[in-house]
Design an enzyme around this catalytic site. Structure first.
Site, PDB file in Angstrom:
ATOM      1  N   HIS A  98      -4.040   0.196   3.158  1.00 55.75           N
ATOM      2  CA  HIS A  98      -5.117  -0.333   2.108  1.00 55.75           C
ATOM      3  C   HIS A  98      -6.243  -1.137   2.681  1.00 55.75           C
ATOM      4  O   HIS A  98      -6.428  -2.046   3.282  1.00 55.75           O
ATOM      5  CB  HIS A  98      -4.178  -1.498   1.357  1.00 55.75           C
ATOM      6  CG  HIS A  98      -3.206  -1.216   0.544  1.00 55.75           C
ATOM      7  ND1 HIS A  98      -3.195  -0.174  -0.684  1.00 55.75           N
ATOM      8  CD2 HIS A  98      -1.712  -1.298   0.724  1.00 55.75           C
ATOM      9  CE1 HIS A  98      -2.115  -0.080  -1.136  1.00 55.75           C
ATOM     10  NE2 HIS A  98      -0.949  -0.938  -0.298  1.00 55.75           N
ATOM     11  N   HIS A 108      -1.306   7.099   2.624  1.00 53.62           N
ATOM     12  CA  HIS A 108       0.163   6.962   2.931  1.00 53.62           C
ATOM     13  C   HIS A 108       0.555   7.977   3.634  1.00 53.62           C
ATOM     14  O   HIS A 108       0.184   9.203   3.486  1.00 53.62           O
ATOM     15  CB  HIS A 108       0.786   6.988   1.664  1.00 53.62           C
ATOM     16  CG  HIS A 108       2.300   7.255   1.725  1.00 53.62           C
ATOM     17  ND1 HIS A 108       2.670   8.465   1.317  1.00 53.62           N
ATOM     18  CD2 HIS A 108       3.342   6.449   2.117  1.00 53.62           C
ATOM     19  CE1 HIS A 108       4.058   8.460   1.461  1.00 53.62           C
ATOM     20  NE2 HIS A 108       4.455   7.272   2.026  1.00 53.62           N
ATOM     21  N   ASN A 110       4.244   9.771   5.789  1.00 52.83           N
ATOM     22  CA  ASN A 110       5.947   9.488   6.029  1.00 52.83           C
ATOM     23  C   ASN A 110       6.432  10.826   6.648  1.00 52.83           C
ATOM     24  O   ASN A 110       6.143  11.930   6.199  1.00 52.83           O
ATOM     25  CB  ASN A 110       6.337   9.127   4.633  1.00 52.83           C
ATOM     26  CG  ASN A 110       8.005   9.245   5.017  1.00 52.83           C
ATOM     27  OD1 ASN A 110       8.945  10.231   4.561  1.00 52.83           O
ATOM     28  ND2 ASN A 110       8.550   8.071   5.651  1.00 52.83           N
ATOM     29  N   HIS A 177       4.933   7.467 -16.737  1.00 53.09           N
ATOM     30  CA  HIS A 177       4.841   6.429 -17.693  1.00 53.09           C
ATOM     31  C   HIS A 177       3.274   6.231 -18.214  1.00 53.09           C
ATOM     32  O   HIS A 177       2.786   5.846 -19.057  1.00 53.09           O
ATOM     33  CB  HIS A 177       5.330   5.160 -17.493  1.00 53.09           C
ATOM     34  CG  HIS A 177       4.816   4.380 -16.187  1.00 53.09           C
ATOM     35  ND1 HIS A 177       5.088   4.998 -14.895  1.00 53.09           N
ATOM     36  CD2 HIS A 177       4.001   3.290 -16.019  1.00 53.09           C
ATOM     37  CE1 HIS A 177       4.611   3.934 -14.172  1.00 53.09           C
ATOM     38  NE2 HIS A 177       3.929   3.165 -14.714  1.00 53.09           N
ATOM     39  N   GLY A 260      20.322  -1.610   1.879  1.00 57.35           N
ATOM     40  CA  GLY A 260      20.155  -2.931   2.640  1.00 57.35           C
ATOM     41  C   GLY A 260      19.268  -3.229   3.932  1.00 57.35           C
ATOM     42  O   GLY A 260      19.321  -3.664   4.717  1.00 57.35           O
ATOM     43  N   GLY A 261      18.275  -2.341   3.654  1.00 59.62           N
ATOM     44  CA  GLY A 261      17.122  -2.271   4.780  1.00 59.62           C
ATOM     45  C   GLY A 261      16.550  -3.538   4.916  1.00 59.62           C
ATOM     46  O   GLY A 261      16.745  -4.586   3.853  1.00 59.62           O
ATOM     47  N   ARG A 262      15.545  -3.715   5.745  1.00 58.70           N
ATOM     48  CA  ARG A 262      14.804  -5.017   6.020  1.00 58.70           C
ATOM     49  C   ARG A 262      13.651  -5.076   4.591  1.00 58.70           C
ATOM     50  O   ARG A 262      12.762  -4.265   4.555  1.00 58.70           O
ATOM     51  CB  ARG A 262      14.060  -5.148   7.370  1.00 58.70           C
ATOM     52  CG  ARG A 262      13.218  -6.366   7.535  1.00 58.70           C
ATOM     53  CD  ARG A 262      12.903  -6.598   9.022  1.00 58.70           C
ATOM     54  NE  ARG A 262      12.193  -7.852   8.822  1.00 58.70           N
ATOM     55  CZ  ARG A 262      10.861  -8.024   9.117  1.00 58.70           C
ATOM     56  NH1 ARG A 262       9.981  -6.821   9.042  1.00 58.70           N
ATOM     57  NH2 ARG A 262      10.214  -9.081   9.501  1.00 58.70           N
TER      58      ARG A 262
END
Length: 303
Positions: A98, A108, A110, A177, A260-262
């Site tokens: 950002h 972005h 990944n 949306h 349950g990741g950080r």
């Protein structure tokens, strides 16, 4: 035998994180990433790197994670119920930048690998990832450069690869949306295992290696452009769309939270300042209106 090499993937991803952080620090000139290594209670861990308050990057995160577990979350098995009951490993580098200047687009990227295993059965594995660009103020030459580099990343892997993954990106980064694309797109792919491990791994590396050549020239062109309160206000408003997509639709965010990741690492993609307004529309004929009229419409940027 074309068996996935987890160590080779991990080594590449850690090196990619290093290279991207170094390149972004150099482009920023002042900011530095701080590193935070973490372990996941359910298995695995990661290496988070966050830059805040830089000269160019207001907030950016470049995260590596390698997590594993005995059972897959609903986000992974909803579309592939045959994976239920398998153990898994997931490795990836995910980043969001950002910028401070509203004329520098958010970016972005990944790249990731996933494998699910079960005794007595063939492992199921695939690669996924991509990169996309989200401007507040659009420039045709920036969108063209971004897509030109995206096409170069795909060139060695088939004549139709860029077109397919460009379309997939347009369809994926879409706020249903709002009936609105998130930005000007780029590349997105998932469930890639066709052609064997070495072929797919090479493609993942190509996508990862092309991120900085796609983004740094755009930062360099825009980071010194003058801006004021009007541009900042619009930037914060448009960042609201980014937040909406990441919290409602983004697969990586949902997977990370369900496994349950950080949380700090998962939500580092959110911008530091953001605004929402009720039923706001830009004035016709303004640069803000041009974003909607020209840049938030999927098109072939290379023609």
């Amino acid at each position: 035998m074309d068996t996935p090499d987890i160590d080779a993937i991990k080594s590449y991803l850690l090196g990619l994180q290093d290279r991207i952080c170094a390149g972004l620090e150099e482009e920023d000139g002042e900011g530095r990433f701080r590193e935070d290594s973490w372990e996941r209670e359910g298995g695995g861990g990661g290496r988070s790197r966050v830059l805040e308050g830089g000269a160019v990057i207001e907030k950016g995160g470049v995260n590596f994670s390698h997590v594993h577990g005995e059972g897959l979350p609903p986000s992974a098995t909803a579309q592939r119920p045959e994976l239920a009951g398998r153990s898994y490993q997931a490795l990836g580098v995910s980043l969001v930048i950002h910028p401070r200047n509203p004329y520098v687009p958010t970016s972005h990227a990944n790249v990731r690998f996933f494998i699910a295993e079960k005794d007595g059965a063939e492992p199921v594995w695939w690669f996924g990832g991509g990169f996309d660009l989200t401007p507040c103020y659009g420039f045709v030459e920036d969108a063209q450069h971004w897509h030109r580099v995206a096409r170069e990343a795909c060139a060695e892997f088939g004549d139709d690869v860029y077109a397919r993954y460009k379309q997939w990106c347009d369809e994926y980064f879409y706020l249903k949306h709002r009936n609105e694309p998130r930005g000007v797109g780029g590349l997105f792919y998932d469930d890639l295992n066709e052609g064997g491990f070495e072929h797919c791994f090479a493609f993942m590396r190509s996508v990862g290696d092309h991120y900085l050549p796609a983004y740094r020239p755009i930062i360099a062109r825009r980071k010194d452009m003058p801006w004021g309160e009007r541009e900042r206000d619009f930037q914060c408003y448009r960042r609201g769309r980014y937040v909406e997509f990441n919290l409602v639709y983004d697969r990586g965010t949902i997977f990370g939270l369900q496994t349950g990741g950080r949380t700090e690492a998962i939500l580092m993609s959110l911008p530091p300042e953001v605004k929402w307004r009720y039923d706001w529309h830009p004035e016709p004929g303004t640069p803000e209106a041009e974003l909607y009229e020209v840049f938030l419409k999927p098109r072939d940027w290379l023609k």
